[in-house]
Design an enzyme around this catalytic site. Structure first.
Site, PDB file in Angstrom:
ATOM      1  N   ASP A  60      42.609  44.310  45.399  1.00  0.00           N
ATOM      2  CA  ASP A  60      41.243  44.206  44.893  1.00  0.00           C
ATOM      3  C   ASP A  60      41.265  44.821  43.493  1.00  0.00           C
ATOM      4  O   ASP A  60      41.379  46.044  43.354  1.00  0.00           O
ATOM      5  CB  ASP A  60      40.253  44.956  45.779  1.00  0.00           C
ATOM      6  CG  ASP A  60      38.802  44.602  45.447  1.00  0.00           C
ATOM      7  OD1 ASP A  60      38.567  44.077  44.350  1.00  0.00           O
ATOM      8  OD2 ASP A  60      37.920  44.855  46.282  1.00  0.00           O
ATOM      9  N   ASP A 106      38.337  43.422  35.338  1.00  0.00           N
ATOM     10  CA  ASP A 106      38.622  42.854  36.656  1.00  0.00           C
ATOM     11  C   ASP A 106      39.779  41.864  36.571  1.00  0.00           C
ATOM     12  O   ASP A 106      40.752  41.946  37.330  1.00  0.00           O
ATOM     13  CB  ASP A 106      37.351  42.168  37.170  1.00  0.00           C
ATOM     14  CG  ASP A 106      37.272  42.111  38.685  1.00  0.00           C
ATOM     15  OD1 ASP A 106      37.978  42.889  39.337  1.00  0.00           O
ATOM     16  OD2 ASP A 106      36.501  41.293  39.203  1.00  0.00           O
ATOM     17  N   THR A 128      32.393  46.704  41.159  1.00  0.00           N
ATOM     18  CA  THR A 128      32.227  46.426  39.733  1.00  0.00           C
ATOM     19  C   THR A 128      30.882  46.936  39.214  1.00  0.00           C
ATOM     20  O   THR A 128      30.749  47.246  38.035  1.00  0.00           O
ATOM     21  CB  THR A 128      32.370  44.920  39.438  1.00  0.00           C
ATOM     22  OG1 THR A 128      31.563  44.172  40.361  1.00  0.00           O
ATOM     23  CG2 THR A 128      33.810  44.495  39.588  1.00  0.00           C
TER      24      THR A 128
END
Length: 411
Positions: free
Chosen positions: A176, A93, A181
């Site tokens: 994003d 991420d 996730t």
């Protein structure tokens, strides 16, 4: 992935451009022809062609980063983190945000980035080195070695308070880094998406979504596969205002099936016009009963639907994953209710809005008004749709709005 196999195939058009090799067509429909190209539309039609090329390149590399990090997690070499809001998040991420920020900052230094993460958590937990290692071999910085400060600074370039816009029209990227996730952690049981959009003076002008774990063919039903069409996991979806929405395989990038031809397939929403035949997606945090009249029941078997019973697709995780489902025709409707206790973030919707619209669909709030992406004049990080957000194939939009209105009038 069961939710894909239960659903109708992606409606597609394949285009052939001069100098490209025409492939045999499986169908007689005049809407079905093929192309091989860097992009399936001429650059003259795409005002933001250069930005789109850069966006596709960096999202593809970000997908590669996700796959590599996931492999390291599965082998026990990585670490799974928890953000303060308890949403699962990985090194990928932060790594995706760093990578995309570094590349776009180098190519378009005057265009700010609005993104989900900042580096505070990494700094406080001494985890920056993991992210630096994940980004290093994906970034293109010549002989310059990326430092810890380079990576953390790139993450913070898109973070909260990084840029103040004011009321004037602005151009900025919206990212994003990983939408869904939980899907990243689950693997093929649920989708995850890297989503990037460019906003110019309040209008979303281009968008790219990469979904490394998408399964299933792009255009044909079981038993009718085009033998020349790539198959295997992963797709990338691109959209440019006025040029449509297009998808192709990520297989070559992910090293799943090397040396496959590189075809773009035009993507359309499905043509469902009867509500009881539609396929619905809703947020995992909301229930069907809270969104529509209580006498309407749902089915998840994908086979038969009784009167007043709707097909609710299995969970796909994040919001962008659901936009992807609608833009490819796998779902007919995605809607969510706005809640006072939870703000709606722009990065969860921006790229999806354009991809659905350019695929022939429609996105509004629950009053039928278009979303105001730039309503947050200071930071451009949140949106305030009245009632909630409705994403549809267009044909069903008014009917669903009426159902929502009916539900609200009796609540």
């Amino acid at each position: 992935m069961g939710l894909l196999h239960h659903c109708s195939p992606v409606p597609t058009v394949r285009f052939l451009i001069p100098g490209c090799v025409a492939m045999p067509l499986r169908y007689s429909s005049p809407r079905f022809f093929t192309v091989r190209s860097s992009f399936p539309f001429p650059s003259q039609r795409a005002k933001y062609h250069r930005e789109l090329e850069a966006a596709v390149d960096v999202v593809e590399r970000a997908c590669r980063l996700c796959v590599d990090v996931k492999r390291s997690l599965l082998s026990g070499d990585g670490r799974i983190l928890e953000k303060n809001d308890q949403t699962p998040v990985t090194v990928a991420d932060f790594g995706v945000q760093a990578l995309i920020s570094l590349e776009l900052g180098k190519l378009f230094p005057s265009i700010p980035l609005v993104a989900e993460e900042d580096s505070a958590f990494l700094r406080s937990n001494n985890l920056a080195d993991l992210v630096v290692n994940a980004v290093t071999d994906k970034a293109r910085f010549g002989d310059k070695k990326l430092t810890r400060d380079d990576v953390l600074g790139a993450i913070d370039r898109g973070g909260k308070d990084a840029f103040t816009f004011g009321a004037n029209p602005a151009t900025y990227w919206v990212l994003d880094p990983i939408d869904g996730t939980r899907g990243f952690l689950k693997g093929c049981e649920a989708l995850y998406v890297v989503g990037l959009a460019l906003v110019v003076e309040g209008e979303i002008v281009l968008g790219v979504m990469g979904c490394p774990n998408w399964q299933g063919d792009l255009s044909s039903t079981k038993g009718q596969e085009d033998k020349n069409e790539p198959s295997g996991p992963g797709i990338i979806m691109v959209s440019h205002i006025g040029c449509g929405t297009w998808i192709k395989r990520l297989s070559n990038i992910l090293d799943v099936t090397p040396n496959l031809p590189d075809y773009w397939n035009r993507s359309f929403v499905n043509q469902c016009c009867l509500v009881h035949e539609a396929r619905f997606c809703i947020p995992e945090s909301q229930t069907w009963e809270s969104l529509l009249p209580s006498d309407v029941k749902t089915s998840a078997d994908g086979i038969s639907i009784a009167e007043k019973e709707f097909l609710l697709l299995p969970t796909c995780c994040g919001s962008l994953c659901k936009y992807l489902m609608v833009a490819t025709g796998r779902a007919s409707v995605f809607f969510l209710q706005a809640r006072s206790e939870k703000t709606i973030k722009v990065w969860d919707h921006a790229v999806g809005v354009l991809c659905v619209q350019e695929a022939g669909g429609k996105v509004t709030d629950w009053n039928g008004s278009e979303l105001d992406i730039a309503v947050d004049q200071i930071e451009r990080r949140v949106i305030f749709p009245s009632g909630g957000i409705l994403v549809s194939n267009g044909s069903l939009h008014d009917q669903i709005l009426e159902m929502i209105s009916s539900r609200l009038s009796v609540s």
